[in-house]
Design a protein around this motif. Structure first.
Motif, PDB file in Angstrom:
ATOM      1  N   ALA A   5       2.599   5.646  -2.625  1.00 27.49           N
ATOM      2  CA  ALA A   5       1.163   6.071  -2.896  1.00 27.49           C
ATOM      3  C   ALA A   5       1.374   6.596  -4.331  1.00 27.49           C
ATOM      4  O   ALA A   5       2.534   7.010  -4.786  1.00 27.49           O
ATOM      5  N   THR A  30      -9.450  15.969   2.381  1.00 29.40           N
ATOM      6  CA  THR A  30      -9.647  14.855   3.328  1.00 29.40           C
ATOM      7  C   THR A  30     -10.743  14.949   4.326  1.00 29.40           C
ATOM      8  O   THR A  30     -10.922  16.115   4.879  1.00 29.40           O
ATOM      9  N   GLY A  42      -3.534   7.042  -3.578  1.00 29.65           N
ATOM     10  CA  GLY A  42      -3.735   6.067  -2.511  1.00 29.65           C
ATOM     11  C   GLY A  42      -2.444   5.356  -2.482  1.00 29.65           C
ATOM     12  O   GLY A  42      -1.687   5.057  -3.362  1.00 29.65           O
ATOM     13  N   HIS A  43      -2.316   4.120  -1.577  1.00 26.41           N
ATOM     14  CA  HIS A  43      -1.480   3.358  -1.389  1.00 26.41           C
ATOM     15  C   HIS A  43      -1.571   2.234  -2.140  1.00 26.41           C
ATOM     16  O   HIS A  43      -2.491   1.839  -2.618  1.00 26.41           O
ATOM     17  N   GLU A  57      -7.179   4.365  -7.430  1.00 29.62           N
ATOM     18  CA  GLU A  57      -7.630   5.224  -6.357  1.00 29.62           C
ATOM     19  C   GLU A  57      -8.427   6.441  -6.989  1.00 29.62           C
ATOM     20  O   GLU A  57      -9.183   7.012  -6.098  1.00 29.62           O
ATOM     21  N   GLU A  61     -11.794   7.463  -5.050  1.00 33.09           N
ATOM     22  CA  GLU A  61     -11.915   8.506  -4.258  1.00 33.09           C
ATOM     23  C   GLU A  61     -12.584   9.677  -5.014  1.00 33.09           C
ATOM     24  O   GLU A  61     -13.274  10.642  -4.419  1.00 33.09           O
ATOM     25  N   GLU A 109     -13.569   8.976   2.157  1.00 29.17           N
ATOM     26  CA  GLU A 109     -12.289   9.638   2.649  1.00 29.17           C
ATOM     27  C   GLU A 109     -12.353  11.141   2.404  1.00 29.17           C
ATOM     28  O   GLU A 109     -11.304  11.716   2.866  1.00 29.17           O
TER      29      GLU A 109
END
Length: 147
Positions: A5, A30, A42-43, A57, A61, A109
């Motif tokens: 990530a 989260t 993030g991944h 990400e 986010e 998220e």
């Protein structure tokens, strides 16, 4: 193979306070699991490079894109830990919010966010490796400004 990530430790400087008390870090809470607090991350998607992942990400986010951020050269932290028995590696770059009044826009998220000074950020972060990363970012910013 470790799950990977990437993200940014994002900070802003408050003009009404003298350094180092003018630095605040962005943490997101989260909306799942233990409702932990972290910087946006993030991944990595297949075929995507790490830095692009961090940018994507952060946009997804927190609603903060490349134009909102100023990358800080020379800072990269690598965290290694286990999640549900699997190895995970997280890379964090350091970025300053260009306009400290820019609004954060959360994705589904996350349920909350905070701009916090280092001490509170470390309390929210809970995990030692993330506390160490935030502390390293603060120190880097303090020493970088004196060069």
């Amino acid at each position: 193979m470790a799950v990977r990530a990437c993200g940014f430790v994002i900070f802003r400087r408050l003009v009404q306070k003298p350094p180092p008390d003018n630095i605040e870090f962005l943490l997101l809470q989260t909306s799942y699991g233990e409702h932990h607090w972290t910087p946006p991350k993030g991944h990595v998607d297949p075929g995507e490079d790490d830095f692009t992942t961090a940018l994507r990400e952060t946009q997804e986010e927190a609603g903060l894109g490349k134009d909102h951020l100023r990358m800080v050269d020379g800072f990269l932290q690598r965290l290694h830990y286990q999640v549900r028995g699997k190895d995970k590696e997280v890379l964090y770059w350091l970025a300053e919010l260009r306009d400290p009044n820019t609004q954060v826009v959360l994705s589904d998220e996350h349920q909350d966010y905070r701009w916090t000074k280092l001490e509170e950020a470390c309390k929210l972060a809970k995990h030692q490796d993330l506390q160490d990363t935030l502390t390293a970012a603060q120190r880097y910013l303090e020493t970088q400004g004196k060069q």
